[in-house]
Write a protein that holds these residues in place. Structure first.
Motif, short mmCIF file in Angstrom:
data_model
loop_
_atom_site.label_atom_id
_atom_site.label_comp_id
_atom_site.label_asym_id
_atom_site.label_seq_id
_atom_site.Cartn_x
_atom_site.Cartn_y
_atom_site.Cartn_z
N PRO A 233 0.83 -1.22 0.00
CA PRO A 233 0.00 0.00 0.00
C PRO A 233 0.86 1.27 0.00
N GLY A 234 0.38 2.30 -0.65
CA GLY A 234 1.08 3.59 -0.65
C GLY A 234 2.18 3.71 -1.69
N VAL A 235 2.35 2.66 -2.49
CA VAL A 235 3.41 2.71 -3.50
C VAL A 235 2.79 2.84 -4.89
N GLU A 236 3.18 3.88 -5.62
CA GLU A 236 2.64 4.08 -6.97
C GLU A 236 3.74 4.20 -8.03
N HIS A 237 4.91 4.70 -7.63
CA HIS A 237 5.94 5.02 -8.62
C HIS A 237 7.32 4.62 -8.10
N VAL A 238 8.24 4.41 -9.02
CA VAL A 238 9.65 4.28 -8.64
C VAL A 238 10.39 5.44 -9.30
N GLN A 239 11.03 6.24 -8.45
CA GLN A 239 11.77 7.41 -8.93
C GLN A 239 13.25 7.07 -9.07
N PHE A 240 13.89 7.70 -10.04
CA PHE A 240 15.33 7.52 -10.24
C PHE A 240 16.00 8.88 -10.22
N GLU A 241 17.18 8.93 -9.60
CA GLU A 241 17.99 10.15 -9.67
C GLU A 241 19.35 9.83 -10.27
N GLY A 242 19.79 10.70 -11.18
CA GLY A 242 21.12 10.56 -11.75
C GLY A 242 22.14 11.24 -10.86
N LEU A 243 23.41 11.03 -11.16
CA LEU A 243 24.47 11.72 -10.42
C LEU A 243 24.91 12.99 -11.15
N ASP A 244 24.25 13.30 -12.25
CA ASP A 244 24.50 14.56 -12.95
C ASP A 244 23.60 15.62 -12.31
N THR A 245 24.18 16.78 -12.00
CA THR A 245 23.43 17.80 -11.26
C THR A 245 23.50 19.15 -11.96
N ASP A 246 22.48 19.96 -11.68
CA ASP A 246 22.47 21.32 -12.22
C ASP A 246 23.22 22.25 -11.24
N PRO A 247 23.37 23.52 -11.58
CA PRO A 247 24.18 24.40 -10.71
C PRO A 247 23.63 24.52 -9.29
N SER A 248 22.34 24.21 -9.08
CA SER A 248 21.83 24.25 -7.71
C SER A 248 21.87 22.86 -7.08
N MET A 249 22.64 21.95 -7.69
CA MET A 249 22.85 20.59 -7.19
C MET A 249 21.60 19.71 -7.24
N HIS A 250 20.63 20.07 -8.06
CA HIS A 250 19.49 19.18 -8.29
C HIS A 250 19.89 18.16 -9.35
N PRO A 251 19.63 16.87 -9.08
CA PRO A 251 20.00 15.85 -10.07
C PRO A 251 18.98 15.75 -11.20
N TYR A 252 19.40 15.17 -12.33
CA TYR A 252 18.43 14.73 -13.33
C TYR A 252 17.55 13.67 -12.67
#
Ligand code: MTE
Ligand code: MO
Length: 469
Positions: A233-252
């Motif tokens: 229960p409570g699971v709908e999606h699987v999210q992925f984050e890359g190790l490539d980041t923008d200048p504010s350190m947010h990943p793809y």
């Protein structure tokens, strides 16, 4: 710019909130962008990071800014010039975040250099069932991260799982699988849609697609090992984050529905090999996600994190990009929250050889054509139709494909067809369309599928060949 006042960096710096108006600099220019902030396509929050300072380092990361339209738009906000001394300082302190990008094969056809985006030369795309890795199209939104295998780990976390960190060696202890999967960018063939009316995005031809064999472990097996239950229960999606980041350190980032991630036959892989070799840096070394049948954007490279969640990824690329809209939706009316993120892609095909404008000498009154066809969601290609007389006559192409069944056919189909050339013809216009295993086919033209981001651009591919008599 002559006639405008000069400002020092200190004078610019105080203009960092809207009460004092927001100023930025770009090269020698000083701009008051207060009124532009709510209209910034990348979001008001992102642009505010440059408030009272220079946009140069941000633009160095977001190559999309460096085009004539944006520079022209910026000039309309110009209020002055940076003092001569200060303009030297601000220009010389910008390190290029793309300095560490890998070397690329010179045959790749770049569509942007920073970030690096390039296609396979169309003419050779259909020569190989498995696209050679070094010639496989590259779609990077950010600089390629430098990853040291000795310290590399992928983190698994979220709802219903026990948090784990796995290095490559630990990941490789899971059962190993190899699948054939085509990866295609949602914007493949955008340059044809643009001819109807301009769209925003990289000007891809027909080769933002490739087919490879991918070796790795099943995401399902890793999530089960982390304790995830089917129907948790409570699971709908699987999210992925890359190790490539923008200048504010947010990943793809991106996400896929849990049903795809946990489908025992969904074949979602954490892949470490492409065509039997370790992944190259451009294609996600050391580990990327392969989500067969699903648009390229969800096949996250340089995988850093897997997050099991009740929600989709909140990344820009999941929420405010890679979505389809009505042909009448424009940038003033678009509401990105109203459309679902693209996952499975529609059926598509293209003629790869000859290419538009090639001069070809018929042999026995015929010209051989070849190309690719593919459909998302594991739908197999069942037929490829080619016409040489604007649809009065259609020939059926010969197919080369793997034997997997619907809905688990992840790889593309290559096709060949010999078309007859009428005597004395100087030009020949040929069209292709493919039919997939649900008998869906491609639309005839782009006008009625036009959308402002130029995605899902899958109308008939039409090529005009010059006949060498
Ligand atoms: N993953 C990360 N981490 N960063 C990216 O910029 N681009 C995505 C996807 N995965 C991207 C990413 C997009 S939009 C596409 S089309 C595919 O990677 C392209 O994969 P390729 O470069 O191996 O052909
Ligand atoms: Mo993409």
């Amino acid at each position: 710019k002559e006639g405008l006042p000069f400002y020092s960096l200190d004078e610019v710096r105080v203009h960092d909130d809207s009460k004092k108006r927001i100023w930025v600099t770009y090269k020698q220019g000083v701009y008051d962008i207060t009124d532009f902030i709510p209209k910034h396509p990348g979001g008001g929050e992102k642009i505010m990071m440059a408030a009272g300072a220079s946009v140069d380092p941000f633009w160095a990361s977001y190559g999309v800014h460096k085009n004539a339209d944006i520079l022209k738009m910026l000039e309309t906000y110009r209020i002055g010039n940076l003092s001569e001394e200060d303009s030297k300082v601000s220009l010389h302190n910008v390190a290029d975040p793309y300095d560490a990008d890998p070397r690329r094969h010179p045959a790749l056809q770049p569509r942007s250099l920073k970030p690096y985006n390039a296609e396979t030369p169309l003419k050779i795309l259909a020569d190989n069932f498995f696209t050679p890795s070094d010639l496989f199209f590259v779609r990077n939104h950010l600089p390629v991260p430098e990853i040291d295998l000795a310290s590399y780990e992928v983190e698994i976390e979220g709802v219903g799982v026990k948090s784990m960190k796995l290095n490559l060696e630990q990941l490789k202890k899971f059962p190993k699988f190899t699948i054939t999967s085509t990866v295609q960018c949602s914007g493949n063939r955008r340059s044809e849609m643009t001819k109807v009316k301009p769209v925003k995005g990289l000007d891809w031809g027909q080769a933002a697609i490739g087919n490879a064999s991918w070796t790795g472990v099943r995401l399902r097996d890793v999530l089960l090992a982390a304790g995830l239950k089917d129907d948790q229960p409570g699971v709908e999606h699987v999210q992925f984050e890359g190790l490539d980041t923008d200048p504010s350190m947010h990943p793809y980032g991106a996400s896929i529905p849990i049903e795809k991630a946990m489908d025992p036959k969904g074949d979602v892989l954490l892949a470490f090999e492409m065509n039997g070799e370790p992944l190259t840096r451009d294609h996600g070394f050391p580990v990327r996600v392969i989500v067969p049948g699903v648009t390229g954007a969800r096949n996250v490279k340089w995988l850093g994190k897997v997050i099991v969640s009740g929600k989709e990824s909140d990344s820009h690329w999941q929420q405010n990009d890679y979505k389809g809209f009505s042909p009448s939706t424009d940038w003033d009316t678009v509401d990105f929250s109203s459309a679902p993120a693209i996952q499975e892609l529609p059926v598509i095909s293209a003629i790869c050889d000859p290419v538009q404008g090639d001069k070809v000498k018929p042999v026995d009154g015929k010209i051989p054509l070849r190309g690719y066809a593919w459909s998302g969601g594991g739908r197999k290609i069942v037929r490829v139709d080619v016409t040489w007389d604007q649809g009065k006559t259609w020939g059926v192409a010969k197919l080369e494909q793997e034997s997997n069944k619907h809905p688990y056919h992840w790889g593309w189909t290559l096709w060949t067809m010999e078309v007859p050339v009428p005597p004395n013809a100087k030009k020949l216009e040929v069209w292709v369309k493919a039919v997939d295993s649900t008998y869906n086919t491609q639309p005839e033209g782009f006008a009625n599928i036009w959308n402002l981001r130029g995605v899902l651009s899958n109308a008939y591919h039409r090529v005009t060949i010059d006949i060498n008599t």
